[in-house]
Design a protein around this motif. Structure first.
Motif, mmCIF file in Angstrom:
data_model
loop_
_atom_site.group_PDB
_atom_site.id
_atom_site.type_symbol
_atom_site.label_atom_id
_atom_site.label_comp_id
_atom_site.label_asym_id
_atom_site.label_seq_id
_atom_site.Cartn_x
_atom_site.Cartn_y
_atom_site.Cartn_z
ATOM 1 N N VAL A 161 47.226 32.244 51.636
ATOM 2 C CA VAL A 161 46.295 32.828 50.680
ATOM 3 C C VAL A 161 45.558 34.028 51.262
ATOM 4 N N HIS A 162 45.604 34.208 52.599
ATOM 5 C CA HIS A 162 44.955 35.380 53.193
ATOM 6 C C HIS A 162 45.653 36.678 52.777
ATOM 7 N N PHE A 163 46.806 36.572 52.089
ATOM 8 C CA PHE A 163 47.437 37.765 51.520
ATOM 9 C C PHE A 163 46.532 38.422 50.488
ATOM 10 N N LEU A 164 45.493 37.720 50.070
ATOM 11 C CA LEU A 164 44.510 38.280 49.152
ATOM 12 C C LEU A 164 43.954 39.610 49.663
ATOM 13 N N GLY A 170 47.259 42.158 46.927
ATOM 14 C CA GLY A 170 46.236 41.132 47.093
ATOM 15 C C GLY A 170 45.533 40.724 45.819
ATOM 16 N N ALA A 171 45.424 41.634 44.843
ATOM 17 C CA ALA A 171 44.704 41.299 43.609
ATOM 18 C C ALA A 171 45.349 40.129 42.881
ATOM 19 N N VAL A 172 46.652 39.930 43.067
ATOM 20 C CA VAL A 172 47.359 38.861 42.364
ATOM 21 C C VAL A 172 46.764 37.493 42.692
ATOM 22 N N TRP A 173 46.403 37.272 43.954
ATOM 23 C CA TRP A 173 45.843 35.982 44.353
ATOM 24 C C TRP A 173 44.516 35.721 43.641
ATOM 25 N N GLU A 174 43.692 36.755 43.530
ATOM 26 C CA GLU A 174 42.423 36.583 42.823
ATOM 27 C C GLU A 174 42.649 36.344 41.337
ATOM 28 N N LEU A 474 38.444 38.406 56.028
ATOM 29 C CA LEU A 474 39.185 38.535 54.779
ATOM 30 C C LEU A 474 38.399 39.428 53.838
ATOM 31 N N ARG A 475 39.011 40.520 53.387
ATOM 32 C CA ARG A 475 38.358 41.463 52.489
ATOM 33 C C ARG A 475 39.162 41.574 51.196
ATOM 34 N N SER A 476 38.480 41.531 50.090
ATOM 35 C CA SER A 476 39.147 41.580 48.794
ATOM 36 C C SER A 476 39.742 42.957 48.535
ATOM 37 N N SER A 477 40.909 42.970 47.881
ATOM 38 C CA SER A 477 41.523 44.249 47.462
ATOM 39 C C SER A 477 41.598 44.328 45.942
ATOM 40 N N PHE A 478 40.819 43.505 45.262
ATOM 41 C CA PHE A 478 40.861 43.407 43.808
ATOM 42 C C PHE A 478 40.367 44.698 43.165
ATOM 43 N N ALA A 479 41.116 45.201 42.180
ATOM 44 C CA ALA A 479 40.711 46.411 41.456
ATOM 45 C C ALA A 479 41.402 46.406 40.095
ATOM 46 N N PRO A 480 40.707 46.819 39.030
ATOM 47 C CA PRO A 480 41.316 46.837 37.696
ATOM 48 C C PRO A 480 42.479 47.822 37.631
ATOM 49 N N PHE A 505 36.242 37.910 43.887
ATOM 50 C CA PHE A 505 35.839 37.877 45.295
ATOM 51 C C PHE A 505 35.328 39.249 45.718
ATOM 52 N N ALA A 506 35.902 40.299 45.137
ATOM 53 C CA ALA A 506 35.445 41.661 45.451
ATOM 54 C C ALA A 506 33.967 41.818 45.098
ATOM 55 N N GLN A 507 33.577 41.359 43.898
ATOM 56 C CA GLN A 507 32.178 41.480 43.502
ATOM 57 C C GLN A 507 31.305 40.534 44.312
ATOM 58 N N PHE A 508 31.838 39.345 44.626
ATOM 59 C CA PHE A 508 31.112 38.374 45.441
ATOM 60 C C PHE A 508 30.768 38.978 46.800
ATOM 61 N N GLN A 509 31.759 39.650 47.416
ATOM 62 C CA GLN A 509 31.501 40.286 48.706
ATOM 63 C C GLN A 509 30.559 41.465 48.559
ATOM 64 N N THR A 510 30.703 42.206 47.458
ATOM 65 C CA THR A 510 29.806 43.336 47.222
ATOM 66 C C THR A 510 28.363 42.864 47.114
#
Length: 960
Positions: A161-164, A170-174, A474-480, A505-510
């Motif tokens: 799951v660290h592929f996130l 990585g966005a796929v995992w989120e 682990l850093r999120s790569s989530f983006a619309p 997770f991106a917003q959570f880390q932000t």
């Protein structure tokens, strides 16, 4: 959170043993299902495995972070067992198809073929089974499609799951973690990351009750070594750690120093053995000698990680030419049996072009290469032979470390630098841990061994730092993105989509980062108040006006003349510096615009001079620029290099120095054709200009505001004061602090809404292009055209949908459709030229379709640039025609060697494995196109026939 680390030393300086043993609550007894599962294992469960399995038995989610090889997949296997025992369903997801295939076979062996299925995009086996192994993307697509297969789902295992954190996928995992029903228990298996607690907190926030279990204990201890010449040294001293930190072996350091600087011979070896960051090394240790050293020390079987495919093949060839033989005669027959089974789908005519005889000869002597450029059937054969102990050494790229179950007694790292696709970079601690984690076979080896080969640029202390670090955060790569946004709005509506973004997770880390930034901002403001007090005291002592007024709380009172007093004088100086910077920037932009205008105006056949850091010489234009906002004409330089050049390759606007006639049918794709054109440039008599000056517009002079500021500075009372050096230094500190505060304020403001701002930009593009429309109630709904884009999951999703809507691919025969679609997925190697539209094979209809595709690409990018302010994150890359020739040959039924020859003629040196991989991606996109349009549409029929024409020979063998 549960943390298991029995080897962790107690390093608290204030710790004193009391002599009493505290009474600990015994761990809860395992339930009946866990007892039954554990009874069927070859090994007893470690404590972290037991803890995680008990959590699942209690119907809660779990995040398990443990080192590679620690056995965390047992937890996922227990989830499979629970689902079958309870009559539910379990999906087991992995990041790569090879790992999915391997896990499928493992689970079939454990539970039978009737209970286990496989879905990888390429392959669908028993998809209605209660347990299905799949890639993570497949599950994401099922969630968006509201697939009926999700009914009754009780467990989802997310392996690796660290592929996130992967910036491309990585966005796929989120999306999966956020999109699954709340009733589904998620089993997340990760390599050890330094922020497991943060990741676990987020999963708990979005999924509910989730236990975080971290184990840093390896069941098979790992020993670190360094091989210097022919001597093997332990990396660390055996002595007790100092302040909890292990010390580098002093004998190793001493020997390296003597070897490098001891005498003339040593110095000669030192310089002969040097490597540069690109990997060039004149005299490395021969691999046969290296392997014999490992064999003498009892360190085989081993994986030798070499960070290039060519390096792996060169090492294999080096061993093949030697007398190295690592297996017994009695084992050769077993090797032959396994190899023959893996090659049974191989066409007889392909054996020679694939080099089967050489590859097989190496396997019969116990060594092999393993990399993504090999056919999957070759890699799978190597993996099986290695696991069975019939292959003793594998020369591999880092792809082998991505979850494939292929442990060894030892791992060798020849270098600590690798190419990441853009540059040569140092290995990170996480990468080092992932690679060396393959060492040590549980139940076979009492210890694992990591061996780093010494070269003069390898510093033992740095290796020790890599070996001792606690991996990576682990850093999120989530983006619309377009497809994501359409699917979210289709399922959740606009406000529901925004809510999901806020839960990412991106917003959570932000948000967590914002807390830290807010703390920094408070501290900076306190320091500013202190500096203001010091400045007021200092200026009073000097008899000058400070220009600062503070209120009762110590905050500066705004208002009044900004340029009054000492602080105003400093502000004048800052304003002057800013204006001067702006002028320099304006001149640079003016120069770049002039270069861009001239590049956009260049025509085919015109000759210019290129003098960039990368390339230098006379160049002929092969193809005019396609895009006006970032013109990049295709050129051929007189040294034979072909590629696109842009504004960054020119200091001055390019001047047309002459013209070279290029026949319409000129061969500009092959190496031979490019050399002929390069020779024609040299023979043309056109010469480069000497001492040319920049072509710029005349300087309009200093702007009036800057002149006024300079006059105010000279007239200011402080300008004539002397002895204020200390105050000036204090003022400069204050100015830097003010800039820091402004930067923090901007960062906090931007980060608060970055995801939603990106979402709004994507929505604006989709609305303008007609993929979204108003629903009449103030919201948005997906249009029928948007339904097409919802089913396209390629990187170039928007461009594919636009081409489908424009109808420019309608009427293409299957082979030509496959060729055009290949340009949507294929990416040429760096510095390789994919060939222009004129060079495409086949009929004119293919060239017309490709030209139309490029026009749609340019128009689409103009829309995206208008809404995003030119942000590259929303720019669709240019279609690449480099795979059109080989896939056209393959679709036409030509043999493998002809398809590979067609690729080479176009400057694309494809390995057989790459050829199969790109075919797979084209097939995948063709299937998406077929499923996104009406079944009776001509495009759907052409896509279906194109897939059938590609799915043959080695491609078909790898899809079965």
């Amino acid at each position: 959170m549960t943390t298991v680390n029995p080897d962790q030393p107690i390093d608290d300086p204030d710790f004193e043993p009391s002599g009493e043993v505290p009474e600990l609550d015994p761990p809860p007894a395992p339930g009946p299902q866990l007892q039954a599962f554990a009874a069927g294992l070859r090994f007893g469960l470690d404590s972290f495995q037991s803890d995680a399995c008990r959590v699942l038995e209690d119907d809660r989610g779990v995040l398990v972070c443990a080192p590679t090889g620690a056995g965390k997949t047992v937890v996922g296997e227990f989830a499979v067992y629970l689902a079958l025992q309870r009559g539910g369903k379990c999906f087991y997801t992995t990041p790569i198809k090879a790992l999915s295939n391997q896990k499928y076979h493992d689970l079939v062996a454990a539970h039978g073929a009737e209970s286990v299925g496989l879905l990888t995009g390429d392959n669908a086996i028993n998809s209605a089974a209660p347990v299905v192994v799949m890639t993570t993307e497949v599950l994401r697509n099922m969630i968006y499609a509201n697939s009926p297969a999700l009914t009754g789902l009780s467990f989802v295992v997310m392996d690796e799951v660290h592929f996130l954190a992967d910036r491309f996928r990585g966005a796929v995992w989120e999306e999966v973690i956020l999109g699954l029903e709340a009733s589904v228990s998620v089993v997340s298996l990760s390599a050890t990351v330094s922020n497991a607690e943060e990741f676990g907190d987020w999963i708990t926030t979005v999924r509910g009750d989730t236990e975080v279990i971290v184990s840093e204990h390896r069941p098979v201890p790992l020993h670190q070594h360094m091989l210097v010449g022919g001597r093997m040294f332990e990396l660390f001293d055996r002595a007790t750690p100092v302040h909890g930190k292990r010390q580098v072996n002093t004998e190793l350091k001493r020997y390296i120093k003597q070897r490098s600087l001891g005498d003339d011979e040593g110095r000669a070896r030192h310089y002969r053995g040097r490597t540069d960051r690109r990997g060039g090394r004149s005299n490395p240790m021969p691999r046969p000698r290296l392997i014999r050293l490992l064999e003498d020390d009892g360190l085989l079987p081993a994986i030798d990680f070499i960070f290039s495919r060519k390096g792996c093949e060169d090492a294999f060839t080096q061993c093949l030419r030697s007398d190295l033989n690592l297996i017994e005669p009695a084992e050769v027959a077993k090797v032959d049996e396994i190899v023959e089974r893996h090659l049974r789908e191989l066409a007889p005519g392909d054996a020679e072009v694939l080099g089967v005889d050489q590859w097989w000869a190496g396997l019969r002597r116990g060594f092999a290469a393993h990399h993504a450029g090999m056919l999957p059937m070759f890699r799978q054969a190597v993996e099986e032979l290695f696991v069975r102990g019939l292959t003793k050494v594998v020369f591999a790229t880092e792809t082998l470390a991505l979850g494939i179950n292929m442990p060894a007694r030892s791992v060798v790292l020849e270098r600590l630098v690798k190419y990441n696709g853009e540059a040569h970079v140092d290995l990170t601690p996480g990468e080092y841990t992932q690679l060396t984690g393959r060492a040590g076979r549980r139940g076979i080896d009492v210890e694992g061994n990591a061996v780093v080969l010494w070269t003069p640029e390898v510093i033992p202390d740095r290796v020790a730092g890599l070996a001792g670090a606690r991996t990576f955060p682990l850093r999120s790569s989530f983006a619309p993105e377009y497809n994501m946004v359409l699917n979210l709005i289709h399922r959740l509506g606009v406000e529901g989509s925004r809510h999901l973004l806020r839960r990412s997770f991106a917003q959570f880390q932000t948000d967590r980062t914002l807390v830290g930034q807010a703390r920094q901002l408070d501290q900076a403001r306190r320091k500013l108040r202190q500096l203001d007090q010091e400045l007021i005291a200092g200026t009073e002592k000097a008899g000058v006006d400070a220009g600062i007024t503070l209120d009762d709380t110590g905050e500066e009172v705004s208002g009044g003349d900004r340029h009054a007093g000492f602080l105003g004088y400093l502000a004048l100086r800052e304003d002057i510096k800013r204006h001067e910077r702006e002028q320099r920037f304006a001149r640079r932009v003016e120069s770049e615009n002039a270069v861009a205008e001239d590049l956009a105006a260049l025509k085919r056949g015109q000759v210019i001079a290129v003098s960039s850091r990368r390339h230098r010489g006379l160049a002929v234009v092969l193809e005019a620029a396609q895009q006006l906002n970032d013109p990049r004409p295709l050129v051929l330089i007189d040294d034979g290099w072909a590629g696109r050049v842009g504004v960054g390759d020119f200091v001055n606007p390019p001047e047309v120095l002459g013209h070279l006639r290029i026949p319409r049918d000129a061969d500009t794709r092959s190496g031979r054709g490019r050399r002929r054109l390069a020779e024609a440039i040299t023979a043309s008599g056109i010469t480069r200009p000497v001492g040319r000056t920049a072509k710029r517009k005349k300087d309009k002079g200093t702007d009036r505001e800057l002149t006024q500021l300079r006059e105010q500075l000279r007239a200011h009372p402080i300008h004539r004061e002397a002895g204020l050096d200390k105050l000036f230094r204090l003022g400069e500190r204050r100015n830097r602090l003010v800039r820091d505060i402004e930067s923090l304020e901007r960062s906090i403001s931007a980060r608060k809404s970055k995801l939603e701002e990106d979402f709004d930009v994507v929505v604006a593009v989709l609305r303008e292009l007609g993929y979204l429309e108003s629903d009449g109630d103030g919201g948005l709904q997906v249009t029928p055209t948007g339904d097409v884009l919802r089913r396209i999951y390629a990187e170039t999703d928007l461009l594919v949908a636009e081409c489908i809507r424009a109808g420019i691919w309608d009427g293409l025969p299957p082979g030509e459709l496959a060729a055009v679609v290949s340009s949507m997925v294929y990416q040429s190697r760096r510095d390789a030229y994919g060939g222009g539209v004129d060079a495409l094979p086949g009929r004119s209809s293919l060239r017309e379709a490709m030209s139309d595709t490029l026009r749609v690409w340019q128009a689409t990018n103009e829309v995206q640039a208008r809404h995003s302010g030119g942000s590259e994150s929303l720019t669709t890359r240019e279609p690449d025609t480099g795979f059109c020739a080989p896939i056209s040959a393959w679709a036409a039924g030509r043999p493998l060697h002809e398809a590979l020859t067609a690729a080479a003629a176009g400057g694309q040196l494809l390995s057989p494995g790459d050829f199969v991989r790109w075919n797979r991606q084209v097939i995948d996109l063709l299937e998406q196109i077929r499923n996104s349009v009406d079944r009776e549409a001509p495009l759907a029929g052409a896509a279906r026939r194109a897939v059938k024409s590609l799915r043959r020979g080695v491609v078909a063998a790898e899809l079965e």
